[in-house]
Each structure stands twice: as structure tokens, then as C-alpha cells.
Design a protein around this motif. Structure first.
Motif, PDB file in Angstrom:
ATOM      1  N   ALA A 195      -6.563   1.576   1.335  1.00  0.00           N
ATOM      2  CA  ALA A 195      -5.732   1.784   2.533  1.00  0.00           C
ATOM      3  C   ALA A 195      -6.046   3.133   3.167  1.00  0.00           C
ATOM      4  O   ALA A 195      -6.337   4.106   2.465  1.00  0.00           O
ATOM      5  CB  ALA A 195      -4.258   1.734   2.153  1.00  0.00           C
ATOM      6  N   ILE A 214       0.822  -1.218   0.000  1.00  0.00           N
ATOM      7  CA  ILE A 214       0.000   0.000   0.000  1.00  0.00           C
ATOM      8  C   ILE A 214       0.859   1.273   0.000  1.00  0.00           C
ATOM      9  O   ILE A 214       0.318   2.381  -0.082  1.00  0.00           O
ATOM     10  CB  ILE A 214      -0.965   0.064   1.216  1.00  0.00           C
ATOM     11  CG1 ILE A 214      -0.178   0.048   2.552  1.00  0.00           C
ATOM     12  CG2 ILE A 214      -1.989  -1.054   1.164  1.00  0.00           C
ATOM     13  CD1 ILE A 214      -1.044   0.363   3.779  1.00  0.00           C
ATOM     14  N   GLY A 239       2.864  -1.621   8.279  1.00  0.00           N
ATOM     15  CA  GLY A 239       3.651  -2.210   7.213  1.00  0.00           C
ATOM     16  C   GLY A 239       2.976  -2.061   5.862  1.00  0.00           C
ATOM     17  O   GLY A 239       2.078  -1.213   5.687  1.00  0.00           O
ATOM     18  N   ALA A 280       0.924  -3.944   4.305  1.00  0.00           N
ATOM     19  CA  ALA A 280      -0.459  -4.466   4.245  1.00  0.00           C
ATOM     20  C   ALA A 280      -0.744  -5.237   2.957  1.00  0.00           C
ATOM     21  O   ALA A 280      -1.630  -4.845   2.180  1.00  0.00           O
ATOM     22  CB  ALA A 280      -1.458  -3.325   4.435  1.00  0.00           C
ATOM     23  N   PRO A 281      -0.036  -6.337   2.710  1.00  0.00           N
ATOM     24  CA  PRO A 281      -0.229  -7.060   1.441  1.00  0.00           C
ATOM     25  C   PRO A 281      -1.669  -7.515   1.221  1.00  0.00           C
ATOM     26  O   PRO A 281      -2.116  -7.646   0.075  1.00  0.00           O
ATOM     27  CB  PRO A 281       0.701  -8.283   1.576  1.00  0.00           C
ATOM     28  CG  PRO A 281       1.403  -8.186   2.874  1.00  0.00           C
ATOM     29  CD  PRO A 281       0.994  -6.942   3.580  1.00  0.00           C
ATOM     30  N   ASP A 282      -2.420  -7.709   2.324  1.00  0.00           N
ATOM     31  CA  ASP A 282      -3.812  -8.186   2.178  1.00  0.00           C
ATOM     32  C   ASP A 282      -4.729  -7.174   1.496  1.00  0.00           C
ATOM     33  O   ASP A 282      -5.750  -7.554   0.920  1.00  0.00           O
ATOM     34  CB  ASP A 282      -4.393  -8.607   3.559  1.00  0.00           C
ATOM     35  CG  ASP A 282      -4.228  -7.535   4.645  1.00  0.00           C
ATOM     36  OD1 ASP A 282      -3.340  -6.668   4.519  1.00  0.00           O
ATOM     37  OD2 ASP A 282      -5.009  -7.569   5.611  1.00  0.00           O
ATOM     38  N   ALA A 332       4.937   5.739   8.661  1.00  0.00           N
ATOM     39  CA  ALA A 332       3.858   5.246   9.513  1.00  0.00           C
ATOM     40  C   ALA A 332       4.342   4.051  10.327  1.00  0.00           C
ATOM     41  O   ALA A 332       5.361   3.439  10.007  1.00  0.00           O
ATOM     42  CB  ALA A 332       2.686   4.825   8.630  1.00  0.00           C
TER      43      ALA A 332
END
Ligand code: NAI
Length: 343
Positions: A278, A14, A267, A269-271, A264
Motif C-alpha cells: 500500500a 491496509i 478506504g 483497500a481489501p484487494d 486518508a
């Protein structure tokens, strides 16, 4: 001609979505930045670099002194050191500062966030259990070393006190596990007490990490500035993010004597990567810390106020906050809210 030239690392997952949103908000606040874009993480490997943290990234930050960074993943099992750990060590970004404040109106999916939280985690960024020194002693036995030095302990505790002073805060709490790690955490506490004596006008206390975990779960509003070693800080930051509504909300700064990189807590956020959903807040607020760092306090204030207004209104927020807006829609709402604020 732009007012500033700064480094931008879009990052992985993201990362590019939230960095683009952040760039737009900064531009709308009237701060003109010439971004020098460089690549790290999986993105660097995809672009043909042979390591996830190419030298060009470090060179860019050394030249510009200040960078904004999206999250970067480190490919597992390929022998690479974590991009983030390596970046912080290479540039000696020893202080990781993570202000965690409640937001009005947050409707988190998981739980009801706490109100009135306003604490700051100051995490040592260069040593501790993240020194990266591990080896196999014999088959089936691994040793990971926790390094604690007087020099690093002193400068991180000093940073916490200086932060406390400059931000008008009242108390620094040193977090430790001295009863078990008598020598390493013992050294950290000894140094913390010495530094505390230089700041008699700031309250100082100590708490073991387990006791703190229990107390913070009961009442996070009772905490102010918390200073701690690397691993504790990593875990406690995510925990505190959860208390105010999730990882999509909490900003961070990695600061050294020469350079600073803002990112931030979350991480890549691969999902949810690539879906345009995001939450950009955490990186936008990290950019506010960056703007304050370079002296653009007014723009930082306007961006933060506008972001908080949008979250409080609740109708143009992303899914993690209970809404259905895309990253772009939430970003546009922040820009519109900013127009209504005094310049
Ligand atoms: P993560 O923070 O990427 O995701 C944890 C959960 O929080 C996921 O369900 C994700 O969808 C959600 N989330 C995170 N940020 C969000 C946002 N802005 N909006 C909405 N939801 C959000 O942690 P995870 O899965 O442990 O790590 C994924 C990758 O990120 C790994 O490769 C890890 O190494 C890397 N990472 C990089 C960091 C950095 O560059 N500073 C920090 C933490 C992890």
C-alpha cells in the motif's frame, strides 16, 4: 516522556500497514508521541467488541482531543451504521478538509495526472444525504432523507472561509444543485452568501455540481476552496484524488470545535491488504495536517517535502505510482530524504 498523547486507530485492511509507516516517519521527524491505540471497524469485531465503533474509541478521542485514523470498513447487511459516519457525528467533526495538490513525478497506472492542481475540498460531514435516515415507504419504494440545517450550513461555510483566510487562499466556491433541490440547497446557498459577506476580501462564487464536474475535468487548476454537502464532497474528493494520481496520495482531516481526527481519503483497500504494497503517502500527509494542527509545523513541512521528493525521484515508490517498492521501502526512503532537509 513523550511530547504528546494522541489516539491511534489502525483500522482495517491496509490500515495497520500505513499507520505503522506513518508512526515511523513522525518519530523520525523528532516528534515524540505516546499513541493510545484503540480499535474500530472489522478489527474491533474481530477483537471481541460487539459493535464496530466501541465507546472506548470515542472516549479516547474525547480525552486526547486529536486522533490519527486508518481506514475502517463497516460490515454490510449486519445492521451497523457506517463507522466513519458515526464517528464524525458522535464527535461532531463537522468539517472534512481535503487538500488536493499535484505531485511532481507521479506516474499513475491509469492516466496522466494533472499538473498544477492545488485545491481544497471542504465537505460537510454530519448531515445531508448521509444523515442515515432511510425507510421503506411501501414494498419496492425506499425513501432516504437529505437533511440540511442552517446551523450546519453556516458553520461549514464559515470553516471554508476561515481556512481560506488562514492558508492565504483566495476564493471559496459553494457547490450545489439548487435547481433541483430548491429548498435544501437553496438554504445552503442563502447561508453561504450571508457568510461570504463577512469576508469581503475573499472572492466567492457558486457552481452547480454538474457544471463543476465538467469544468474540473477540463481544468482542475482553476479551482481553489470548494465547499459542499456530504455526498457531493465524498464523490468529488475521490474524483480529485484521481486527478493528481490516485487515492494513495490524498490526505484528509475531520475537524470539529473540540476534536479532530486525521485520515486518508482512501478506504481499507481489501484487494491489496496484507501484501505490504500500500502507498503510505495519503496517511503520512494526513499526519502532516495533524502535526500542523497541534503546532508542529516544522516537522509537518519536513515530512511533506521528503515525501514529495521520494515521489518525484520515482525509484522507491509503490505499485500504484508505477514503482515496485513495498510500503516499508517507500517509508524508509522518506525517512532518508528527511535527513537531507534542514531541521
Ligand atoms: P478503497 O479506497 O479501499 O480502494 C479503492 C481502490 O484504490 C482499490 O483498488 C485500492 O487498492 C486502491 N487504493 C486505496 N488506497 C490505496 C493505497 N494507500 N495504496 C494503493 N492503492 C490504494 O475503496 P473501497 O474498495 O470502495 O472500500 C474498501 C473498504 O474501505 C470498504 O469497507 C469501505 O467502507 C471502506 N472505506 C473506509 C473509509 C474510511 O475509513 N475513511 C473511506 C472509504 C472506504
Amino acid at each position: 516522556m513523550a511530547d504528546y498523547r494522541l489516539t491511534l486507530i489502525p483500522g482495517d485492511g491496509i490500515g495497520p500497514e500505513v499507520t505503522e509507516a506513518t508512526q515511523r516517519v513522525i518519530a523520525a521527524a523528532g516528534v515524540s508521541i505516546d499513541w493510545e491505540e484503540v480499535y474500530a471497524g472489522q478489527t474491533a469485531l474481530d477483537k471481541g467488541f460487539d459493535v464496530p465503533l466501541p465507546e472506548v474509541v470515542l472516549e479516547s478521542i474525547r480525552k486526547n482531543r486529536v486522533g490519527l485514523k486508518g481506514p475502517c470498513g463497516t460490515p454490510i447487511g449486519k445492521g451497523f451504521t457506517s463507522v466513519n459516519v458515526r464517528l464524525r457525528q458522535a464527535l461532531d467533526l463537522y468539517a472534512c478538509v481535503r487538500p488536493t495538490r499535484s505531485f511532481l513525478g507521479v506516474r499513475s497506472r491509469a492516466a496522466r495526472p494533472f499538473e498544477g492542481v492545488d485545491l481544497v475540498i471542504v465537505r460537510e460531514n454530519t448531515e445531508g444525504l448521509y444523515s442515515g435516515i432511510e425507510h421503506q415507504v411501501v414494498d419496492g419504494v425506499i425513501e432516504t432523507l437529505k437533511i440540511v440545517t442552517e446551523r450546519a450550513s453556516r458553520r461549514i461555510v464559515k470553516h471554508a472561509f476561515e481556512y481560506c483566510r488562514s492558508e492565504g487562499r483566495r476564493r471559496v466556491t459553494a457547490i450545489h444543485k439548487q435547481r433541483v433541490m430548491k429548498l435544501s440547497d437553496g438554504l445552503f446557498l442563502r447561508v453561504a452568501r450571508e457568510v461570504a459577506e463577512e469576508y469581503p476580501f475573499i472572492a466567492y462564487d457558486e457552481m452547480s455540481i454538474d457544471n463543476m464536474a465538467m469544468k474540473i475535468a477540463l481544468d482542475p487548476t482553476a479551482f481553489d476552496v470548494l465547499v459542499m454537502e456530504n455526498l457531493f464532497g465524498d464523490v468529488v474528493s475521490d474524483m480529485c484524488a484521481g486527478m493528481v494520481g490516485g487515492l494513495g496520495l490524498v490526505p484528509g482531516a475531520n475537524i470539529g470545535d473540540r476534536y479532530a481526527v486525521f485520515e486518508a481519503v482512501h478506504g481499507s483497500a481489501p484487494d491489496i491488504a496484507g501484501k505490504g504494497i500500500a502507498n503510505p503517502t495519503a496517511l503520512i500527509l494526513s499526519a502532516c495536517l495533524m502535526l500542523k494542527h497541534i503546532g508542529e509545523r516544522r516537522a509537518a513541512w519536513r515530512i511533506e517535502m521528503a515525501t514529495r521528493k521520494v515521489i518525484e525521484a520515482g525509484d522507491r515508490v509503490t505499485g500504484d505510482l508505477g514503482g515496485s517498492a513495498t510500503t516499508r521501502e517507500m517509508t524508509e526512503a522518506i525517512i532518508v530524504a528527511m535527513e537531507g532537509l534542514p531541521k
